[in-house]
Design an enzyme around this catalytic site. Structure first.
Site: not given
Ligand SMILES: *[C@@H]1O[C@H](CO)[C@@H](O)[C@H](O)[C@H]1NC(C)=O
Ligand SMILES: *[C@@H]1O[C@H](CO)[C@@H](O)[C@H](O)[C@H]1NC(C)=O
Ligand SMILES: *[C@@H]1O[C@H](CO)[C@@H](O)[C@H](O)[C@H]1NC(C)=O
Ligand SMILES: *[C@@H]1O[C@H](CO)[C@@H](O)[C@H](O)[C@H]1NC(C)=O
Ligand SMILES: *[C@@H]1O[C@H](CO)[C@@H](O)[C@H](O)[C@H]1NC(C)=O
Ligand SMILES: *[C@@H]1O[C@H](CO)[C@@H](O)[C@H](O)[C@H]1NC(C)=O
Ligand SMILES: *[C@@H]1O[C@H](CO)[C@@H](O)[C@H](O)[C@H]1NC(C)=O
Ligand SMILES: *[C@@H]1O[C@H](CO)[C@@H](O)[C@H](O)[C@H]1NC(C)=O
Length: 555
Positions: A141-142, A219
């Site tokens: 989620g960055g 991520s």
């Protein structure tokens, strides 16, 4: 077993007297289960079933593992949750850590709640007594978004594992630092460490084996997972890791100037004086959650080096030099992992320039490469030479350049950092390292995320996060996609169980025996390849690469 105080489907009557009316109405209709977490308190969970074989599992959602990081605790290392007396209702996910899309929709009344009270974790298990391997998930989620509720377990629980999904702080409220005890830095990383300690202390109450923990993350979660490998603070907390689509060696995984960012945000909040550490802390610790989220929408967050508690005492490249842990690692990427970068960049360029035929391919590509700060321009020059013909480079035929744009974005953002991680770990020869490329194009995609993707002149290919569509039960899947999900679950859980990824169909999967391979492709069939550098031009080399072009949409 001490952990089990009430059997399946009993206990409702007892619980009704204890929890408040608002809490029990949701659980009244369903059988419930209570677990006494030694030294913490009891939690009330409920049941659900797996997707493919209808196995019953228990779920305990939103178990608090830390005190709310609000007030004096904002920005600080998390404080372990004090024990509680009443049965804690864990039949729904707790609130997600504050993100603008959620918080900006709250009413004035709702904004008064403790929005930062989000440090909880969810446990999914089929059996409270057996000691089963534990899979501990760190969402992406960055570094500014993500929640446990986005990762439902109906696929993974088909296998005999215990799944833990922990929340951690995101955005400015987690990552800001002045490198002082007031704002030490890497607080979200410490949230994860505390949750992993919670697993060591308590997961046996849920039928999990604390000596058999696999951490997996995707991520930004992959950056956190690979940071855990290198951090001196995580010893003894896990046995294996899976690093999906990212690594701490990516330029985006480390914040290059966190002190300046803290000053900038202080100024954006109109606090007046924003120079000294105490001024920064005074401003930022008093600002409302909504104000902080509103002024940080364009900020990027990431881990920081040299935080006060020594979680990342040096740059990861330095930490790698003294790395000596024998932890099996499985890591990899999706075939077109960087197409999300191209999409974001395209949106920005389109908004600024309008007609893309005013921009040459070279300018467009330079802009992408400048997102990475390579001061020597060595990689820029080499990538430009390798991926583009001189004619394409000097023109405005962006559609013809699409395959090169895909490979460029995917290489610099994901594939190169992942390959750098594997080759360096491999050189140590301390444990087996497995590498995959996820190549399957299914019916669903995360391309465009919640914002839609119809306006792009290209499609997303095998997009970032598409692997998770098969691991977590977020989408409804057709027959082929379901077969892929079953394959992914087999691969991930087999690695978590004994450190060797395996699938009932296909060839045996071997660890790397050289910096280039072997590695495996995940598609309708599993296949083995031997030179991972081939993946840096996988779109250019694909004879079928015209399919990424949406012919009816102008660039
Ligand atoms: C989530 O965690 C916090 C503690 O950090 C807790 O106060 C909250 O009640 C939790 N669970 C739920 C279901 O809200
Ligand atoms: C955060 O994630 C949620 C769930 O995926 C999504 O709905 C929301 O738009 C995201 N927020 C931002 C600011 O990206
Ligand atoms: C949140 O508010 C925005 C407008 O500010 C609206 O478009 C969106 O639908 C709202 N979302 C929810 C979940 O209410
Ligand atoms: C591994 O490295 C750490 C940190 O550099 C060091 O303290 C430790 O003694 C090393 N252990 C072994 C077995 O070499
Ligand atoms: C963009 O510019 C080119 C050449 O200058 C022109 O042919 C084309 O019609 C323009 N496209 C749009 C959408 O304005
Ligand atoms: C690039 O294109 C321009 C005209 O658009 C031309 O003058 C120049 O010679 C070209 N350069 C190369 C290296 O092809
Ligand atoms: C489903 O998979 C089979 C075998 O892998 C393949 O032949 C077929 O084309 C696939 N169908 C779809 C709709 O993708
Ligand atoms: C982990 O659990 C699996 C399945 O129960 C077992 O076969 C394996 O030996 C365990 N590994 C360790 C290191 O305990």
């Amino acid at each position: 077993m001490k952990g089990l105080v009430a059997g399946f489907s009993i206990g409702i009557l007892v619980i009704v007297c204890i929890v408040t009316a608002a809490q029990y109405t949701t659980s009244l209709k369903y059988p419930s289960v209570t677990v006494d977490i030694q030294g913490q308190g009891s939690v009330l969970g409920d049941f659900d079933t797996t997707l493919w074989t209808n196995q019953k599992y228990m779920q305990f959602r939103g178990i608090p593992y830390a005190e709310s990081p609000r007030g004096k605790l904002r920005f600080k290392a998390p404080v372990a949750r004090l024990p509680w007396r009443q049965i804690f209702d864990a039949t729904r996910y707790g609130r997600r850590c504050p993100v603008i899309t959620t918080v900006s929709n709250l009413t004035a009344q709702e904004l008064k709640a403790d929005l930062e009270d989000c440090l909880n974790l969810s446990v999914f298990t089929k059996d409270l007594i057996t000691k089963r391997p534990v899979m501990f998930y760190i969402y992406g989620g960055g570094f500014y978004n993500g929640s446990a509720s986005d990762h439902p377990p109906k696929h993974l629980l088909e296998k005999d594992i215990v799944l833990v999904v922990s929340q951690y702080r995101v955005g400015a409220l987690g990552w800001l630092t002045t490198f002082t005890h007031d704002m030490p830095g890497n607080a979200p990383f410490m949230d994860i460490l505390l949750a992993l300690k919670w697993v060591q202390d308590h997961i046996s109450d849920f039928g999990g084996d604390p000596d058999n923990v696999t951490v997996f993350g995707q991520s930004a979660g992959a950056a956190m997972t690979s940071a855990l490998l290198l951090s001196p603070k995580s010893t003894g907390l896990f046995k294996r890791v899976i690093v999906q689509s990212g690594s701490i060696l990516g330029h985006w995984a480390i914040n290059s100037d966190p002190r300046k960012q803290t000053e900038r945000i202080c100024e954006a909040l109109n606090c007046g004086v924003c120079k000294r550490n105490d001024e920064l802390y005074d401003c930022l610790s008093k600002a409302t959650v909504l104000d902080i989220l509103e002024v940080t929408q364009a900020e990027d967050f990431a881990l920081v080096i040299n935080d006060v508690y020594g979680n990342l005492p040096e740059h990861p490249i330095e930490l790698m030099k003294s790395y000596n842990r024998s932890i099996p690692v499985m890591t990899g990427f999706t075939k077109d992992d960087g197409s999300f970068v191209l999409a974001t960049y395209y949106d920005g360029m389109k908004a600024a320039i309008g007609n893309m035929s005013l921009v040459k391919v070279r300018q467009f590509a330079d802009g992408i490469m400048n997102l990475v700060n390579d001061r020597t321009r060595l990689s820029n020059n080499l990538l430009t030479r390798l991926l583009f013909t001189p004619q394409i480079l000097n023109g405005t035929a962006h559609k013809e350049a699409l395959p090169a744009y895909f490979d460029l974005c995917t290489t610099i953002y994901i594939k190169s950092p992942v390959i750098a991680l594997t080759t360096q770990l491999k050189e140590k020869n301390l444990a087996d390292i497995y590498l995959y490329s996820f190549d399957y194009e299914g019916q669903n995609t995360r391309f465009g995320y919640e914002l839609g993707n119809e306006h792009y002149p290209f499609n997303g290919g095998v997009h970032h996060s598409n692997d998770n569509i098969y691991l977590f039960s977020t989408h409804s899947l057709n027959d082929n996609d379901t077969r892929m999900a079953q394959k992914m679950v087999e691969l991930w859980t087999s690695f978590a169980i004994d450190g060797i990824p395996s699938s009932s169909e296909g060839p045996p999967i071997l660890p790397m025996n050289s910096p280039s391979g072997p590695y495996f492709h995940i598609n309708n069939e599993i296949t083995i390849s031997n030179d991972v550098l081939d993946e840096l031009t996988s779109t250019l080399d694909d004879p079928d690469n015209k399919k990424i072009d949406r012919e009816n949409i102008e660039f």
